[in-house]
Write an enzyme that holds these catalytic residues in place. Sequence first.
Site, PDB file in Angstrom:
ATOM      1  N   TYR A 146      -5.922  10.519   4.797  1.00  0.00           N
ATOM      2  CA  TYR A 146      -4.618  10.735   4.159  1.00  0.00           C
ATOM      3  C   TYR A 146      -4.785  11.670   2.943  1.00  0.00           C
ATOM      4  O   TYR A 146      -5.897  12.053   2.585  1.00  0.00           O
ATOM      5  CB  TYR A 146      -4.013   9.380   3.765  1.00  0.00           C
ATOM      6  CG  TYR A 146      -3.356   8.646   4.921  1.00  0.00           C
ATOM      7  CD1 TYR A 146      -3.943   8.593   6.183  1.00  0.00           C
ATOM      8  CD2 TYR A 146      -2.132   8.014   4.768  1.00  0.00           C
ATOM      9  CE1 TYR A 146      -3.343   7.931   7.237  1.00  0.00           C
ATOM     10  CE2 TYR A 146      -1.521   7.336   5.816  1.00  0.00           C
ATOM     11  CZ  TYR A 146      -2.129   7.298   7.050  1.00  0.00           C
ATOM     12  OH  TYR A 146      -1.525   6.647   8.084  1.00  0.00           O
ATOM     13  N   GLN A 158       0.860  -1.183   0.000  1.00  0.00           N
ATOM     14  CA  GLN A 158       0.000   0.000   0.000  1.00  0.00           C
ATOM     15  C   GLN A 158       0.896   1.232   0.000  1.00  0.00           C
ATOM     16  O   GLN A 158       1.687   1.423   0.933  1.00  0.00           O
ATOM     17  CB  GLN A 158      -0.914   0.019   1.223  1.00  0.00           C
ATOM     18  CG  GLN A 158      -1.938   1.145   1.130  1.00  0.00           C
ATOM     19  CD  GLN A 158      -2.815   1.254   2.361  1.00  0.00           C
ATOM     20  OE1 GLN A 158      -2.313   1.357   3.469  1.00  0.00           O
ATOM     21  NE2 GLN A 158      -4.120   1.240   2.172  1.00  0.00           N
TER      22      GLN A 158
HETATM   23  C1  LIG Z   1      -2.996  -0.224  14.082  1.00  0.00           C
HETATM   24  C2  LIG Z   1      -3.741  -0.055  12.798  1.00  0.00           C
HETATM   25  C3  LIG Z   1      -3.046   0.328  11.663  1.00  0.00           C
HETATM   26  C4  LIG Z   1      -3.726   0.480  10.456  1.00  0.00           C
HETATM   27  N1  LIG Z   1      -3.024   0.830   9.348  1.00  0.00           N
HETATM   28  C5  LIG Z   1      -3.671   0.922   8.149  1.00  0.00           C
HETATM   29  C6  LIG Z   1      -2.947   1.169   6.970  1.00  0.00           C
HETATM   30  O1  LIG Z   1      -1.726   1.249   6.963  1.00  0.00           O
HETATM   31  N2  LIG Z   1      -3.648   1.296   5.821  1.00  0.00           N
HETATM   32  C7  LIG Z   1      -5.024   1.148   5.775  1.00  0.00           C
HETATM   33  O2  LIG Z   1      -5.615   1.296   4.690  1.00  0.00           O
HETATM   34  N3  LIG Z   1      -5.704   0.871   6.876  1.00  0.00           N
HETATM   35  C8  LIG Z   1      -5.069   0.743   8.052  1.00  0.00           C
HETATM   36  N4  LIG Z   1      -5.775   0.403   9.176  1.00  0.00           N
HETATM   37  C9  LIG Z   1      -7.202   0.047   9.014  1.00  0.00           C
HETATM   38  C10 LIG Z   1      -7.324  -1.472   8.903  1.00  0.00           C
HETATM   39  O3  LIG Z   1      -6.677  -1.973   7.758  1.00  0.00           O
HETATM   40  C11 LIG Z   1      -8.794  -1.927   8.800  1.00  0.00           C
HETATM   41  O4  LIG Z   1      -9.382  -1.414   7.663  1.00  0.00           O
HETATM   42  C12 LIG Z   1      -9.590  -1.444   9.974  1.00  0.00           C
HETATM   43  O5  LIG Z   1      -8.938  -1.849  11.171  1.00  0.00           O
HETATM   44  C13 LIG Z   1     -11.030  -2.036   9.940  1.00  0.00           C
HETATM   45  O6  LIG Z   1     -10.972  -3.416   9.780  1.00  0.00           O
HETATM   46  P1  LIG Z   1     -11.972  -4.354  10.577  1.00  0.00           P
HETATM   47  O7  LIG Z   1     -13.339  -3.944  10.119  1.00  0.00           O
HETATM   48  O8  LIG Z   1     -11.619  -5.757  10.125  1.00  0.00           O
HETATM   49  O9  LIG Z   1     -11.677  -4.109  12.023  1.00  0.00           O
HETATM   50  C14 LIG Z   1      -5.132   0.249  10.389  1.00  0.00           C
HETATM   51  C15 LIG Z   1      -5.811  -0.139  11.527  1.00  0.00           C
HETATM   52  C16 LIG Z   1      -5.138  -0.297  12.711  1.00  0.00           C
HETATM   53  C17 LIG Z   1      -5.918  -0.739  13.930  1.00  0.00           C
END
Ligand SMILES: Cc1cc2nc3c(=O)[nH]c(=O)nc-3n(C[C@H](O)[C@H](O)[C@H](O)COP(=O)(O)O)c2cc1C
Length: 193
Positions: free
Chosen positions: A185, A105
């Site tokens: 972002y 990404q």
């Molecule tokens: C610690 C952390 C770091 C994350 N870093 C990114 C990231 O680098 N890029 C991104 O698109 N989403 C990032 N997210 C979002 C997650 O990829 C994901 O979409 C979000 O936690 C919701 O997923 P869920 O519905 O399975 O909980 C991050 C989330 C967390 C908790």
Amino acid sequence: MTIMFPKLFEPGKMGQLELKNRIIKAPMVISMATPDGLVTDRLIRHYEEQARGGASLLIVEATHVDNKSSHACAFQLGAYDNKCIPGLSSLTQAIHNNGAKAALQISHSGILRILGAPFLSGPAKVPSPVPEDDSLFPLFRAHGMVPKALTFEEIQEIITAFSDAAKRAQAAGFDMVEIHGAHGYLILNFLSQ
Ligand SMILES: Cc1cc2nc3c(=O)[nH]c(=O)nc-3n(C[C@H](O)[C@H](O)[C@H](O)COP(=O)(O)O)c2cc1C
């Protein structure tokens, strides 16, 4: 035993990319790179374990595309220079050797550079001036990190930085890149700031 989601374990395709199942690991910043964004052994071990978990595709975390304002947080992975390629190649090998495909990404923090304060200095770069009544403004003031509107030339540089980072990802063996356009972002800042 009844399988509730049989399609989940069937092979799938994204464009030309063939996947062994439909389980994809979402990108998540883990802050395990070196201070200048290079791959570490610890970061590789993390993704090796995830690949062993059985997902068909790991989307490796938001990775900054330049060494100026795209950084979002300390120890974030980078693809901003050719010196990043050897480490990224070791990462893709580790993921492939453990049965998964790898995507990178690529990302520019935009206004969310503030996430990296106080470890990161220099302004956050944003599409237009941020009014002082913006909810993030007190944080910027507290950390002395001023958001600054991008010039046309800087926008052109960022477009080139994304394209160069994608080429580096390809050179390092990634099967796909994802452009981070969510979560406050830079790309999202162009839609709503
Ligand atoms: C610690 C952390 C770091 C994350 N870093 C990114 C990231 O680098 N890029 C991104 O698109 N989403 C990032 N997210 C979002 C997650 O990829 C994901 O979409 C979000 O936690 C919701 O997923 P869920 O519905 O399975 O909980 C991050 C989330 C967390 C908790």
